[in-house]
Design a protein around this motif. Sequence first.
Motif, PDB file in Angstrom:
ATOM      1  N   GLU A 163      19.135 -29.925  36.844  1.00 12.04           N
ATOM      2  CA  GLU A 163      20.189 -29.474  37.770  1.00 12.04           C
ATOM      3  C   GLU A 163      20.518 -30.531  38.813  1.00 12.04           C
ATOM      4  O   GLU A 163      21.646 -30.580  39.323  1.00 12.04           O
ATOM      5  CB  GLU A 163      19.740 -28.179  38.445  1.00 12.04           C
ATOM      6  N   ALA A 164      19.550 -31.404  39.118  1.00  6.99           N
ATOM      7  CA  ALA A 164      19.782 -32.482  40.077  1.00  6.99           C
ATOM      8  C   ALA A 164      20.384 -33.716  39.430  1.00  6.99           C
ATOM      9  O   ALA A 164      20.616 -34.722  40.106  1.00  6.99           O
ATOM     10  CB  ALA A 164      18.467 -32.840  40.782  1.00  6.99           C
ATOM     11  N   GLY A 165      20.646 -33.641  38.123  1.00 11.05           N
ATOM     12  CA  GLY A 165      21.242 -34.766  37.416  1.00 11.05           C
ATOM     13  C   GLY A 165      20.267 -35.886  37.115  1.00 11.05           C
ATOM     14  O   GLY A 165      20.682 -37.030  36.874  1.00 11.05           O
ATOM     15  N   ILE A 166      18.979 -35.585  37.107  1.00 11.06           N
ATOM     16  CA  ILE A 166      17.953 -36.598  36.842  1.00 11.06           C
ATOM     17  C   ILE A 166      17.555 -36.517  35.371  1.00 11.06           C
ATOM     18  O   ILE A 166      17.067 -35.480  34.912  1.00 11.06           O
ATOM     19  CB  ILE A 166      16.723 -36.374  37.744  1.00 11.06           C
ATOM     20  N   PRO A 167      17.786 -37.584  34.594  1.00 10.62           N
ATOM     21  CA  PRO A 167      17.495 -37.531  33.159  1.00 10.62           C
ATOM     22  C   PRO A 167      16.006 -37.303  32.906  1.00 10.62           C
ATOM     23  O   PRO A 167      15.144 -37.945  33.516  1.00 10.62           O
ATOM     24  CB  PRO A 167      17.928 -38.910  32.649  1.00 10.62           C
ATOM     25  N   ALA A 168      15.700 -36.388  32.020  1.00  8.55           N
ATOM     26  CA  ALA A 168      14.320 -36.098  31.650  1.00  8.55           C
ATOM     27  C   ALA A 168      14.285 -35.722  30.174  1.00  8.55           C
ATOM     28  O   ALA A 168      15.059 -34.865  29.733  1.00  8.55           O
ATOM     29  CB  ALA A 168      13.756 -34.961  32.501  1.00  8.55           C
TER      30      ALA A 168
ATOM     31  N   ALA B 229      10.768 -39.934  42.454  1.00  3.16           N
ATOM     32  CA  ALA B 229      10.646 -41.217  43.143  1.00  3.16           C
ATOM     33  C   ALA B 229      11.725 -42.213  42.758  1.00  3.16           C
ATOM     34  O   ALA B 229      12.113 -43.053  43.573  1.00  3.16           O
ATOM     35  CB  ALA B 229       9.264 -41.821  42.859  1.00  3.16           C
ATOM     36  N   SER B 230      12.218 -42.136  41.534  1.00  4.17           N
ATOM     37  CA  SER B 230      13.207 -43.136  41.094  1.00  4.17           C
ATOM     38  C   SER B 230      14.523 -42.998  41.834  1.00  4.17           C
ATOM     39  O   SER B 230      15.287 -43.966  41.955  1.00  4.17           O
ATOM     40  CB  SER B 230      13.449 -43.012  39.593  1.00  4.17           C
ATOM     41  N   THR B 231      14.815 -41.800  42.340  1.00  4.83           N
ATOM     42  CA  THR B 231      16.090 -41.566  43.028  1.00  4.83           C
ATOM     43  C   THR B 231      15.913 -41.205  44.492  1.00  4.83           C
ATOM     44  O   THR B 231      16.884 -41.252  45.264  1.00  4.83           O
ATOM     45  CB  THR B 231      16.846 -40.409  42.345  1.00  4.83           C
ATOM     46  N   GLY B 232      14.701 -40.819  44.891  1.00  2.00           N
ATOM     47  CA  GLY B 232      14.483 -40.351  46.249  1.00  2.00           C
ATOM     48  C   GLY B 232      14.919 -38.917  46.472  1.00  2.00           C
ATOM     49  O   GLY B 232      14.813 -38.389  47.585  1.00  2.00           O
ATOM     50  N   VAL B 233      15.390 -38.263  45.413  1.00  5.41           N
ATOM     51  CA  VAL B 233      15.834 -36.874  45.522  1.00  5.41           C
ATOM     52  C   VAL B 233      14.618 -35.963  45.665  1.00  5.41           C
ATOM     53  O   VAL B 233      13.625 -36.111  44.957  1.00  5.41           O
ATOM     54  CB  VAL B 233      16.657 -36.457  44.287  1.00  5.41           C
ATOM     55  N   THR B 234      14.697 -35.018  46.590  1.00  7.63           N
ATOM     56  CA  THR B 234      13.662 -34.000  46.749  1.00  7.63           C
ATOM     57  C   THR B 234      14.300 -32.632  46.545  1.00  7.63           C
ATOM     58  O   THR B 234      15.378 -32.356  47.076  1.00  7.63           O
ATOM     59  CB  THR B 234      13.014 -34.068  48.145  1.00  7.63           C
ATOM     60  N   ALA B 235      13.628 -31.794  45.743  1.00  7.60           N
ATOM     61  CA  ALA B 235      14.177 -30.475  45.441  1.00  7.60           C
ATOM     62  C   ALA B 235      13.062 -29.439  45.495  1.00  7.60           C
ATOM     63  O   ALA B 235      11.875 -29.769  45.417  1.00  7.60           O
ATOM     64  CB  ALA B 235      14.837 -30.478  44.062  1.00  7.60           C
TER      65      ALA B 235
ATOM     66  N   LEU C 187       6.818 -37.526  41.646  1.00  6.09           N
ATOM     67  CA  LEU C 187       6.802 -37.891  40.234  1.00  6.09           C
ATOM     68  C   LEU C 187       7.520 -39.212  40.002  1.00  6.09           C
ATOM     69  O   LEU C 187       8.483 -39.533  40.695  1.00  6.09           O
ATOM     70  CB  LEU C 187       7.492 -36.803  39.396  1.00  6.09           C
ATOM     71  N   ASP C 188       7.057 -39.951  39.024  1.00  8.91           N
ATOM     72  CA  ASP C 188       7.726 -41.200  38.621  1.00  8.91           C
ATOM     73  C   ASP C 188       8.844 -40.838  37.649  1.00  8.91           C
ATOM     74  O   ASP C 188       8.765 -41.051  36.448  1.00  8.91           O
ATOM     75  CB  ASP C 188       6.707 -42.141  37.965  1.00  8.91           C
ATOM     76  N   LEU C 189       9.892 -40.255  38.201  1.00 11.47           N
ATOM     77  CA  LEU C 189      11.027 -39.796  37.403  1.00 11.47           C
ATOM     78  C   LEU C 189      12.286 -39.978  38.216  1.00 11.47           C
ATOM     79  O   LEU C 189      12.281 -39.733  39.429  1.00 11.47           O
ATOM     80  CB  LEU C 189      10.852 -38.316  37.033  1.00 11.47           C
TER      81      LEU C 189
END
Length: 311
Positions: free
Chosen positions: A249-254, A229-235, A309-311
């Motif tokens: 892999e999507a470059g989203i920090p976790a 949700a933080s980026t709007g990216v869906t994978a 997710l809230d990520l």
Amino acid sequence: MDMIIHERRDEADGVVSLTLGRPDGGPLPHWAPGAHVDVALADGLVRQYSLCSDPADRQRWRLGVLREPVSRGGSEYVFDKLHGGDIVAVGEPRNHFALEPARRYVFVAGGIGITPILPMIAAAEAAGAEWTLLYGGRSRASMAFLPELAAYGERVTVAPQDEVGLLDLAGLVAIPRLGTLVYACGPAPMLDAVGALMSIWPAGSLRVERFAPKVLEDAGGESFEVEFASTGVTATVDPGRSILTVAEEAGIPALWSCREGTCGTCETPLLAGRAEHRDSLLTDVEKADQNTIFICVSRAERGCGRLTLDL
């Protein structure tokens, strides 16, 4: 944060304790019974150890470490490389095994599982609650912290397997007791047996902490979509891959540490969808709430094609 090892002490055969403090003598962060910390060892190796000292002591933390017969590198490093005066990097306390208020507690510990239970006992005692402890191990010589526990008298039952056989879990928890919480920590067969015996207890009566991930009969699954949700990216998360891996892999920090569903580092709020919880941390009630997910192991429920997710 960097911490200095003030003392390394042999607590039992194959068990040492490390007493840590800040090098400058400053106060340590607050923590509550059941908390654990990440300890950074060599070559990026990180392991989680329960705090087993007094939460009121802001100068010292104590950890108990078992030398694993088949070490993946963590316990071997602690036993062979760490000594008094060494500096180690330690994370902030996290707690997924918190002691909740109750009139009565039953504590069950197996082996090194005694470590998170020690401060719980002290807290229950200070609160004036009724409590008992059943503590099992291979032999008396292998069971740590027995001198400390001796001060509690008959409320503590020490049950070395070479003296009394397997723990009498049925005699302890087969009959439900209202107002009682059961806290158990130790090897998986013991925890599974306690869980099976307590299936008729009120929901939420049992709290467990596992040092190894649960073994799942079906570790596969089906593909599903995850929206960050933080980026709007869906994978898409395919079978055999984790949400954590897809996020990276999507470059989203976790954040993550164990990738086994045991440490709690990767906990992420679940905004929409229903998760199939494969972690070893959430209670049945928390799983049913569907408010959070551990993205290193958990997936979407079968038939739920999308998680947000809230990520």
